[in-house]
Every structure is written in structure tokens, then in C-alpha cells.
Write a protein that holds these residues in place. Structure first.
Motif, PDB file in Angstrom:
ATOM      1  N   ASP A  20       0.809  -1.223   0.000  1.00  0.00           N
ATOM      2  CA  ASP A  20       0.000   0.000   0.000  1.00  0.00           C
ATOM      3  C   ASP A  20       0.837   1.266   0.000  1.00  0.00           C
ATOM      4  N   VAL A  21       2.159   1.094  -0.148  1.00  0.00           N
ATOM      5  CA  VAL A  21       3.047   2.229   0.045  1.00  0.00           C
ATOM      6  C   VAL A  21       4.002   2.321  -1.144  1.00  0.00           C
ATOM      7  N   PHE A  22       4.279   3.545  -1.599  1.00  0.00           N
ATOM      8  CA  PHE A  22       5.259   3.730  -2.666  1.00  0.00           C
ATOM      9  C   PHE A  22       6.581   4.153  -2.051  1.00  0.00           C
ATOM     10  N   ARG A  23       7.683   3.690  -2.644  1.00  0.00           N
ATOM     11  CA  ARG A  23       9.019   4.143  -2.234  1.00  0.00           C
ATOM     12  C   ARG A  23       9.460   5.186  -3.229  1.00  0.00           C
ATOM     13  N   LEU A  24       9.863   6.382  -2.746  1.00  0.00           N
ATOM     14  CA  LEU A  24      10.282   7.444  -3.652  1.00  0.00           C
ATOM     15  C   LEU A  24      11.738   7.797  -3.393  1.00  0.00           C
ATOM     16  N   ASP A  25      12.482   8.019  -4.460  1.00  0.00           N
ATOM     17  CA  ASP A  25      13.841   8.508  -4.306  1.00  0.00           C
ATOM     18  C   ASP A  25      13.781  10.036  -4.269  1.00  0.00           C
ATOM     19  N   SER A  33       8.736   7.221   1.998  1.00  0.00           N
ATOM     20  CA  SER A  33       7.546   6.410   1.742  1.00  0.00           C
ATOM     21  C   SER A  33       6.349   7.316   1.529  1.00  0.00           C
ATOM     22  N   LEU A  34       5.424   6.870   0.677  1.00  0.00           N
ATOM     23  CA  LEU A  34       4.234   7.656   0.350  1.00  0.00           C
ATOM     24  C   LEU A  34       3.065   6.690   0.288  1.00  0.00           C
ATOM     25  N   SER A  35       2.069   6.918   1.150  1.00  0.00           N
ATOM     26  CA  SER A  35       0.922   6.010   1.176  1.00  0.00           C
ATOM     27  C   SER A  35      -0.012   6.325   0.019  1.00  0.00           C
ATOM     28  N   TYR A  36      -0.681   5.293  -0.517  1.00  0.00           N
ATOM     29  CA  TYR A  36      -1.574   5.543  -1.652  1.00  0.00           C
ATOM     30  C   TYR A  36      -2.802   6.329  -1.240  1.00  0.00           C
ATOM     31  N   LEU A  37      -3.054   6.430   0.073  1.00  0.00           N
ATOM     32  CA  LEU A  37      -4.215   7.193   0.523  1.00  0.00           C
ATOM     33  C   LEU A  37      -3.901   8.674   0.696  1.00  0.00           C
ATOM     34  N   ALA A  38      -2.629   9.059   0.490  1.00  0.00           N
ATOM     35  CA  ALA A  38      -2.229  10.445   0.743  1.00  0.00           C
ATOM     36  C   ALA A  38      -2.401  11.326  -0.465  1.00  0.00           C
ATOM     37  N   PHE A  39      -3.385  11.023  -1.299  1.00  0.00           N
ATOM     38  CA  PHE A  39      -3.675  11.868  -2.460  1.00  0.00           C
ATOM     39  C   PHE A  39      -5.079  12.421  -2.291  1.00  0.00           C
ATOM     40  N   GLU A  40      -5.361  13.552  -2.995  1.00  0.00           N
ATOM     41  CA  GLU A  40      -6.695  14.126  -2.865  1.00  0.00           C
ATOM     42  C   GLU A  40      -7.729  13.187  -3.469  1.00  0.00           C
ATOM     43  N   GLY A  41      -8.762  12.899  -2.740  1.00  0.00           N
ATOM     44  CA  GLY A  41      -9.847  12.063  -3.276  1.00  0.00           C
ATOM     45  C   GLY A  41      -9.481  10.598  -3.401  1.00  0.00           C
ATOM     46  N   ALA A  42      -8.483  10.145  -2.635  1.00  0.00           N
ATOM     47  CA  ALA A  42      -8.109   8.723  -2.724  1.00  0.00           C
ATOM     48  C   ALA A  42      -8.827   7.953  -1.633  1.00  0.00           C
ATOM     49  N   ARG A  47      -7.977   4.082  -6.117  1.00  0.00           N
ATOM     50  CA  ARG A  47      -6.525   4.233  -5.951  1.00  0.00           C
ATOM     51  C   ARG A  47      -5.934   5.153  -6.995  1.00  0.00           C
ATOM     52  N   PRO A  48      -4.897   5.939  -6.627  1.00  0.00           N
ATOM     53  CA  PRO A  48      -4.261   6.807  -7.634  1.00  0.00           C
ATOM     54  C   PRO A  48      -3.452   5.947  -8.612  1.00  0.00           C
ATOM     55  N   ASN A  49      -3.336   6.430  -9.848  1.00  0.00           N
ATOM     56  CA  ASN A  49      -2.674   5.644 -10.882  1.00  0.00           C
ATOM     57  C   ASN A  49      -1.184   5.978 -10.908  1.00  0.00           C
ATOM     58  N   ASP A  66      16.372  10.108  12.582  1.00  0.00           N
ATOM     59  CA  ASP A  66      16.270   8.749  13.101  1.00  0.00           C
ATOM     60  C   ASP A  66      15.274   7.872  12.368  1.00  0.00           C
ATOM     61  N   MET A  67      14.365   8.478  11.588  1.00  0.00           N
ATOM     62  CA  MET A  67      13.311   7.665  10.973  1.00  0.00           C
ATOM     63  C   MET A  67      13.306   7.825   9.470  1.00  0.00           C
ATOM     64  N   GLU A  68      12.667   6.854   8.821  1.00  0.00           N
ATOM     65  CA  GLU A  68      12.510   6.938   7.373  1.00  0.00           C
ATOM     66  C   GLU A  68      11.574   8.101   7.052  1.00  0.00           C
ATOM     67  N   PRO A  69      11.911   8.956   6.079  1.00  0.00           N
ATOM     68  CA  PRO A  69      11.030  10.098   5.778  1.00  0.00           C
ATOM     69  C   PRO A  69       9.726   9.634   5.141  1.00  0.00           C
ATOM     70  N   GLU A  70       8.628  10.350   5.489  1.00  0.00           N
ATOM     71  CA  GLU A  70       7.318  10.029   4.917  1.00  0.00           C
ATOM     72  C   GLU A  70       6.774  11.257   4.232  1.00  0.00           C
TER      73      GLU A  70
END
Lengths: 168, 186
Positions: A20-25, A33-42, A47-49, A66-70
């Protein structure tokens, strides 16, 4: 090198889809990390494409050493306000972090002068990445070259270069 | 002078392998590749010397669970190789913009059989010397970060070599300053 900071708007490149999560460089020491629910209207059904290799413009909600960025692509009120997947075509390139801050300063003449030359779309990420899209490939590349050269040009040299281009 | 050269490349802070990551600081790895042949025991011991010197100045706590890799390739060796590596490492750290507590430089002293001190000896002078001392000196108050000795010398001689090295360090730090100034002004 870029160090993620909470609240910074950055351009990330999708490297993987893990459930459910995208990894972004984002150019930092680890992928964000970016959750698929973190888009407008998701929603879970809607689900966003997003595909691997897409460009995303978002902001950090968690960014410490100390933590992975979100990241998320909506602001505090749930609206996207310009964030989200960046469209097709266009050109992504890297510049130094100093130039980014110069471009994002309140009264930046560089962008005003460039916009009088050609109309173009511009997305600036605090991680040193800029995305440009103009009407033709040639115009896009000219804008890219001017932005890259702005690092070292003085204001007069820039005005001379733009005058030459608008004369052509 | 000028015939020993080392190429330094610094990568990081980047994602570290889970087996190598430290929970509270950055993990530094140094690789030293000789001009010919495979790296041997001498290179390994030099790598550890360099690693501990760099760990003393790098603010690793700002980047926990990351890996910083420093790769050094020896291009030519005409004496004073270890201090050349130290200087290359420091310039690589500066150029990469890593957070540092201080800069450091490497100075080699050769103690000749008659007692005279030679700074930055050539390979021939190193062979004829009674002892060779290499110091890593920090930019803040010229403190000693690392010292290694090959051969034998008395305590007073070592103090004299250290004092000479500290004086020479000032010249090297001025060189760093000039190089960085040239790099960032066009």
C-alpha cells in the motif's frame, strides 16, 4: 546532498510499489515512503494511478534523522494544492540547493524574466530537482540551460542572454 | 614534491546494509587501492588509521543508520603516501559538504640518522631515515588526531617532529582554503 526536512516540498521519483506504500527517491540518504491514501480524493476503492518511474510532487510530514522520511500529496486541509503526480513530457534536471533557494525567494527576477520569454510550467523541489515543460522540446531545453547557467551568471549576463534569445 | 598523488571519492550519506548500520551514527568505510596489485595487509591497516581519523571529525550523529564510503586510489607514490591519503580524504569530506567538527591534514616527518628532521620525505629519504612519523593534525588548535611511527626515536625527538608538523599544518590549511575558494568562485 539533500537532507529531508518536515514541510519541504520535493520532487520524488517512484522506485517501488510495496503493497500500500510507494518508495520514492528524493535524493537523501534513504528512500521516502508515500501512502496511496495520501492523495486528494483517494479511498481504498479509488486508488491513484502511480507507476514506477513517475514523478511526484509532495511534502514531508515526517523527516528526522532517526526515521525513514514520509511524504504526502495533500495539505493539512485535505486538498492537493498543486501536489501529486507530475504529468507526462517535460524535463527533470538537478541543480544545487543554493540555486533552489534563490529561485524560491519572494521576488525572484529569474523566473519573471524567463516567463516573458516563453510560457512554461515549472515545478521546483527543495531537494535540488526542477521539472520544466514548455510548448516545444527546444523551448524546454532552452529554459533548462538558462536555469542551470543562472548559478554562475550575474544579473547583467542573464539579461544579455535572454535578450539574445528573444531577439532570435 | 608533487609526485605522490591520490584520488579520493566520497559517497554518502547513503542507505546502509542492515548488517552494517549503526543505530545512532553514520558508519564510515574506507577503501584504499594501491597503484598495482591487490590491496594487502598494509592497505588494510592504513584504511583503519584513516577511518578512525575521519570518524573523529565527522559528525556521524547527524546521519544515523547511514553509510559513508571513502574510496582512495593511489595514482603515484614518491614518498609520504599516508599523509597524502589523509589530505585527500579531508578535501573529499570538504568537497562533499559532510558536517565536520574540524579539518585535518597529514604531515610526514623523517628522522635522519644524524638527527635532522625532514618534512614530507621522498621515497629515498624515507628509506635512509631512522624513523618515519606521520601525524594527522586538526585545524582547531593544531591538536593531534592520529600519529603513527615506523622505526625508533626518543621522546624528545618525537616532540620536535610534532612541533615541526604543527607548523607545517598551517601551510596545508591555507592550501585547503585557497583550493575551495578557487572552486567556488567563477
Amino acid at each position: 546532498q539533500y537532507v529531508p526536512v518536515k514541510g519541504d516540498h520535493v520532487i520524488g521519483i517512484v522506485t517501488a510499489k510495496a503493497g500500500d506504500v510507494f518508495r520514492l527517491d528524493v535524493g537523501g540518504s534513504e528512500p521516502a515512503s508515500l501512502s496511496y491514501l495520501a492523495f486528494e480524493g483517494a479511498t481504498k476503492r479509488n486508488r491513484p494511478n502511480v507507476q514506477v518511474g513517475d514523478l511526484i510532487y509532495g511534502q514531508f510530514v515526517v523527516a528526522n534523522k532517526d526515521m525513514e522520511p514520509e511524504m504526502v500529496c495533500i495539505d493539512s486541509s485535505g486538498k492537493s494544492s498543486g501536489m501529486g503526480i507530475i504529468g507526462q513530457d517535460g524535463f527533470l534536471f538537478k541543480v544545487t540547493l543554493g540555486l533552489i533557494r534563490k529561485l524560491l525567494a519572494p521576488k525572484c527576477e529569474i523566473i519573471q524574466e524567463l516567463s516573458q520569454l516563453y510560457p512554461f510550467e515549472l515545478v521546483i523541489g527543495m531537494n535540488g530537482r526542477i521539472w520544466v515543460k514548455a510548448k516545444t522540446v527546444q523551448q524546454t531545453l532552452i529554459v533548462v540551460n538558462i536555469l542551470e547557467a543562472c548559478e554562475y551568471m550575474t544579473a547583467e549576463q542573464r539579461k544579455q542572454a535572454l535578450a539574445k534569445l528573444s531577439g532570435n | 614534491p608533487g609526485d605522490t598523488s591520490v584520488l579520493a571519492g566520497l559517497y554518502g550519506p547513503a542507505e546502509a546494509k542492515i548488517s552494517k548500520e549503526l543505530p545512532d551514527r553514520a558508519a564510515l568505510e574506507v577503501l584504499l587501492r594501491p597503484k598495482v596489485g591487490l590491496p594487502g595487509v598494509l592497505e588494510r591497516s592504513r584504511e583503519q588509521l584513516l577511518r578512525q581519523t575521519c570518524e573523529a571529525v565527522i559528525l556521524g550523529v547527524l546521519h544515523p543508520r547511514t553509510a559513508i564510503s571513502l574510496v582512495l586510489q593511489v595514482l603515484s607514490d614518491a614518498g609520504s603516501l599516508l599523509s597524502c591519503c589523509l589530505n585527500a580524504a579531508c578535501m573529499a569530506l570538504l568537497d562533499a559538504g559532510l558536517p565536520l567538527a574540524a579539518l585535518f591534514c597529514g604531515v610526514t616527518c623523517a628522522l635522519q640518522p644524524d638527527g635532522t628532521i625532514l618534512l614530507d620525505p621522498t621515497a629515498r629519504q624515507e628509506q635512509e631515515a631512522r624513523a618515519i612519523l606521520t601525524f594527522a593534525i586538526a585545524s582547531t588548535e593544531r591538536k593531534v588526531l592520529m600519529s603513527t611511527t615506523k622505526g625508533s626515536c626518543s621522546v624528545e625527538e618525537m616532540q620536535q617532529c610534532l612541533a615541526a608538523a604543527q607548523r607545517a599544518a598551517t601551510t596545508i590549511f591555507q592550501f585547503y582554503r585557497d583550493s575551495v575558494r578557487r572552486r567556488y568562485s567563477k
